[in-house]
Each structure stands twice: as structure tokens, then as C-alpha cells.
Write an enzyme that holds these catalytic residues in place. Structure first.
Site, short mmCIF file in Angstrom:
data_model
loop_
_atom_site.label_atom_id
_atom_site.label_comp_id
_atom_site.label_asym_id
_atom_site.label_seq_id
_atom_site.Cartn_x
_atom_site.Cartn_y
_atom_site.Cartn_z
N SER A 1 68.00 11.72 54.53
CA SER A 1 69.12 11.04 55.15
C SER A 1 70.47 11.54 54.65
CB SER A 1 69.04 9.53 54.85
OG SER A 1 67.85 8.99 55.38
N HIS B 1 67.42 1.55 55.75
CA HIS B 1 66.09 1.88 55.22
C HIS B 1 65.61 0.85 54.21
CE1 HIS B 1 65.55 5.70 57.24
NE2 HIS B 1 66.79 6.04 56.93
#
Length: 526
Positions: free
Chosen positions: A362, A456
Site C-alpha cells: 500500500s 485495512h
């Protein structure tokens, strides 16, 4: 990798029945590398989008035009927003004629300026919400019944009357528009416009926030997982789908045909959700790399060719979620990303039962901005240094030849600093620990400040590894100093981790991340 947003301000807007494009961040369609537009990248001949109907005919002169437009808006809303039937007649009152809702859609479609749309939405929110007098009356009735011994049915009916009174009038308009052909698509675009108007501060206040919440709740029901179809994209998918996927990519822009072919080819998977109201139109897109271990560098995924044209199953041990892009700004906050990751994990487990590692790779949007803010505040306070150790300050100053705060503010705002190998080595330790604190320690209302981290962690992932020089692109260097992070999904732990984060705001992190946080707490003083 977190849900990114792809814009659509430059695309034509359609009415409820039009071919509305993917809307994401208020406004900007991502350039697909080297200034190529999506249509130049994939020169397809798609059906022309319907033109916006002409707006209301207004008198000449700006003041007269503004007054005429406001009167036209008020008249439209009086006709289009159905009155709330009496409680006893709530199931017997006929629905308003389709023409009334279609008039609203047509009128709204004719407003070319974002300020005009904001004005109409503001008037709708302010003038057609909840009847507070009714709410007060019904609330008093409920309180009175609770103080007296009554049959449960009487109290339950009083509570039902109160719930009915709490429903704003404009909800009825939205409900009836959703039944029109293309109506759900129109409402997604309408919410995108509302979010954009709020971001631009064209409309503000509790009534507007309330209407946004009502519309988001309705969309969350219509776009729940049971109404979503999971579709995989391959090089043999329809050209229209490939084009939409390329346009939607907001994390790592697609550069050309070969780039797109790699992203849907061997050792890669691409999935999207579509809705029954918009079949084959991507709502949210997830790109996956199938690798031998958990990747620590994005260029190895988006630039390098796969090891072979035929997948060797024994080489695949990890699934890396490296890009997830929401294509509809109006669906912001609707829980699509979480559903998509869960569905894709199940698909991959069916295809590769031996697959054991699931992780994101990410970006860290906002890290550079946060760091520059710290450097700027320390510069204003007479060169105060609380970010770097004395030895780090000395080494960096010797390399740059100038005051550390001022020099780094200039260098980190561009990608020039990576041209010096000595500076890259000198910055690794301090930037790694600062990044760890930014992800783990900086909070908003007790949750992770960074939106990708928050996404997340809500899903139950572990903040697993921070990677140095993981994104050497200009965007990666200027946005997060080249750093990226893996959020790892241990499938048996995602449930408890999610509950702990959402309930107790507890972040599950690896030893590497916690060690970097401890180094920050020892060497930096904020």
C-alpha cells in the site's frame, strides 16, 4: 494499497438514464501516463453519451437570472418532493406520478454549474427534511406512555409513529427516483455532487450533512453484497471493460496497451464489482499480483514482465493486493472495498488451495505532507530540532550543505533527493521511524489518521512491514518519500483484529513496526 478514487469532472454528465461514467475524487480523471488520455490509450468507439438537457430559461441579467432560477427551484421542489402522508395513510397513499420525479431528474441534469446544483441540494436539505414539530409531539407521546402502565402494543405503536416522523421528506423523493430507469445511477451521481459541493464549501451545515447520511444509508442498502456481482478481467474481456478498468486505476496509472495486458495476464488477477442496475460497469476494482513471497517494491509488480507466459503454480505462494480503486465518488463510505477483498480471497483460495499469504502493498498518502508540516513548524520555532538525532543532523547537514529543516523541506517536496545515494542512506533510519509513528501513532478520533491504514485495520489486517524505497515513481517519492507498507491478512485473525480495532482502537502491528515506533519515541520528541 487502499481504496483510491478516480475522478470524472472532465467527463460529460448524464441524467438518470444516461451512461454515467465512473466518478471518484471530486473531479479529476487520472492521466494514464505521459499525458495520454484514456481514449488515446484505448481508442474505442463507444456510444455517445446523452447530452445534458437545456437548463431552465432565465431572464436576462445576472440578478434577474439568479432570482428566476431560485423561483424555478422552489417551484420544482414543491411539485417533486411528495408530502409525508398521515401515519394512518402511509400504506394507502399512492406514489407520486413518475413524471414528477422525472421532472426533478431533468431539471437537475440541466444545471451545468456545480454552484447551481449545490444551491438546489441545499434547498432540498433545508426545506424538505424532518417535521420537527411532529417529532416533538410523537416524542412527548412516547415519554408519557413510558410513565404509565400500558400494553406493550400501545408503546410499540407510539415508537413506530416516532420513527415515521423522523423520516425526512426528501427520502421519499430519492426512493421514488430509484424506481426510474437509471434512477439508482442518478442518485450515485447526485451524492457525488453533494460531496463535491461540501468539499468546496458551497453547501454546509447540519441539514446538508444529514441528507448526505440519509443518501449514503440508502445507497448502502442498494449496494450491499447480495446485489453485487464479482467479475474477473482478462485480456479477452470486452474492450469497453478494459477501457473502464484503465480509466479507474487511480493508484498506479496505466500507461499503454502492453501495461494493461501485463496487469490482467499471467501471475496477475484483476476483479471488480458490478451492480444489477449497472451490469459490467466497474464500481470498485482490485488488482492482485501472485508472487513467491510478500512484495516490498511496487515497480517489480507494475513494470517487470512476468517470469513466463504460463503460470507455474508451485511458484505462487502469496497474493498481493496492490491497487484498489473506487470508481464512483457517490459510493464513498459504502462498504464495497471490504466486501471485494473478502470475495477475492475466496476466489483465490478456490483457484490456489495452497495459497497461504495474503497481503497488501500500500501507498502511504499524506506522509510527506505530514512530515513537511513538522519541518515547517520546527523552522518557525527558531530551528528547533526534535525529529533527528544529533549524529543524523550532522550527517545530513554535511551532505546537503544547509540547515536541515530548510534543506529537507525543499528536497522532500520533489524527487531530487534520491539522486544522492549518501542522502538516501542518511535519511533511511529517521524516515522509517517517522513513517512508523505516522501510521501507528497519529490518530483521528482514536483511529489511524492515514486513510489507507484505517481501511485495512478495519478489515482486520496487521500492520506488518514498512518498506524503504518501495515506490521510486515521482508520485511515490513526492507523496510518501518512496515508502510503502504491507498490511497482512492472517485469515483466521481478521475477525478478532477488526473487533479490537473498531471497539478498543487497538492496532495490531508486527515486531518491525513496533520496533520502529519505539525508536521514534526514543529519538524524536513531538
Amino acid at each position: 494499497m487502499g481504496p483510491a478514487r478516480a475522478g470524472s469532472r472532465n467527463r460529460k454528465r448524464g441524467g438518470a438514464g444516461g451512461l454515467a461514467p465512473g466518478q471518484l475524487s471530486p473531479g479529476i480523471m487520472r492521466a494514464l501516463g505521459s499525458g495520454l488520455s484514456a481514449r488515446r490509450l484505448l481508442p474505442l468507439r463507444l456510444p455517445p453519451r446523452p447530452r445534458r438537457p437545456p437548463g431552465p430559461q432565465l431572464s436576462s441579467g445576472p440578478v434577474a437570472a439568479a432570482g428566476a432560477l431560485e423561483r424555478a427551484m422552489d417551484e420544482l421542489l414543491r411539485r417533486a418532493v411528495p408530502p409525508t402522508p398521515a401515519y394512518e395513510l402511509r400504506e394507502k397513499t399512492p406514489a407520486p406520478a413518475e413524471g414528477q420525479c422525472a421532472d426533478f431528474v431533468s431539471f437537475y441534469g440541466g444545471l451545468a454549474e456545480v454552484a447551481q446544483r449545490a444551491e438546489l441540494l441545499g434547498r432540498l436539505a433545508q426545506g424538505f427534511g424532518v417535521d420537527h414539530g411532529q417529532v416533538a409531539e410523537q416524542s412527548a407521546g412516547v415519554l408519557q406512555l413510558r410513565q404509565q402502565p400500558r400494553e406493550p402494543a400501545v408503546l410499540l405503536q407510539a415508537e413506530d409513529r416516532l420513527r415515521y416522523a423522523l423520516v425526512p421528506r426528501y427520502r421519499g423523493l430519492f426512493h421514488h427516483i430509484s424506481k426510474l430507469d437509471g434512477g439508482v445511477r442518478f442518485l450515485v451521481q447526485l451524492r457525488a455532487d453533494l460531496l463535491e459541493a461540501q468539499a468546496l464549501k458551497l453547501v454546509e451545515g447540519p441539514h446538508v450533512r444529514e441528507m448526505n447520511g440519509v443518501l449514503k444509508g440508502m445507497l448502502s442498502e442498494w449496494f450491499s453484497s447480495g446485489f453485487l456481482s464479482l467479475e474477473r478481467v482478462t485480456w479477452h474481456s470486452p474492450c469497453e471493460v478494459l477501457q473502464r478498468i484503465s480509466e479507474a486505476e487511480a493508484v498506479h496509472p496505466v500507461k499503454n496497451w502492453m501495461d494493461m495486458k501485463r496487469r490482467v495476464g499471467p501471475y496477475r488477477r484483476c476483479y471488480f464489482f458490478s451492480h444489477c442496475s449497472t451490469p459490467e460497469e466497474p464500481l470498485i476494482v482490485l488488482h492482485v499480483a501472485l508472487t513467491s513471497d510478500i512484495s516490498n517494491n511496487i515497480q517489480a509488480i507494475v513494470k517487470e514482465c512476468p517470469p513466463s507466459e504460463t503460470e507455474e503454480r508451485n511458484r505462487i505462494a502469496a497474493a498481493i493486493f496492490y491497487s484498489i480503486s473506487l470508481t464512483q465518488q457517490g459510493l464513498q463510505g459504502v462498504e464495497l472495498g471490504t466486501f471485494l477483498i473478502k470475495r477475492v480471497v475466496k476466489e483465490l483460495q478456490k483457484e490456489f488451495p495452497h495459497l497461504g499469504a495474503f497481503s497488501s502493498l500500500s501507498p502511504i498518502p499524506g506522509f510527506t505532507k505530514w512530515l513537511l508540516g513538522l519541518l515547517n513548524s520546527q523552522t518557525k520555532e527558531h530551528g528547533r530540532n526534535e525529529l533527528f538525532t544529533d549524529s543524523e543532523c550532522k550527517e545530513i547537514t554535511e551532505i546537503t550543505g544547509g540547515p536541515i529543516q530548510e534543506t529537507l523541506k525543499v528536497m522532500l517536496s520533489s524527487s531530487e533527493w534520491v539522486k544522492s545515494e549518501k542522502l538516501v542512506r542518511a535519511l533511511q533510519a529517521p524516515l522509517m521511524r517517522l513513517c512508523a509513528w505516522y501510521l501507528y501513532g497519529e490518530k483521528h478520533r482514536g483511529f489511524a489518521l492515514n486513510p489507507v491504514a484505517n481501511f485495512h485495520l478495519q478489515n482486520g489486517a496487521v500492520m506488518w512491514r514498512i518498506n524503504w524505497m518501495a515506490d521510486s515513481s515521482l508520485r511515490g517519492l513526492t507523496g510518501s518519500c518512496g515508502l510503502m507498507v504491507n498490511y497482512r491478512y492472517y485469515l483466521e485473525e481478521t475477525g478478532p483484529n477488526s473487533i479490537a480495532y473498531l471497539g478498543s482502537k487497538n492496532i495490531k502491528a508486527s515486531e518491525q513496526v513496533l520496533s520502529l515506533v519505539a525508536q521514534f519515541q526514543k529519538n524524536s520528541k513531538l
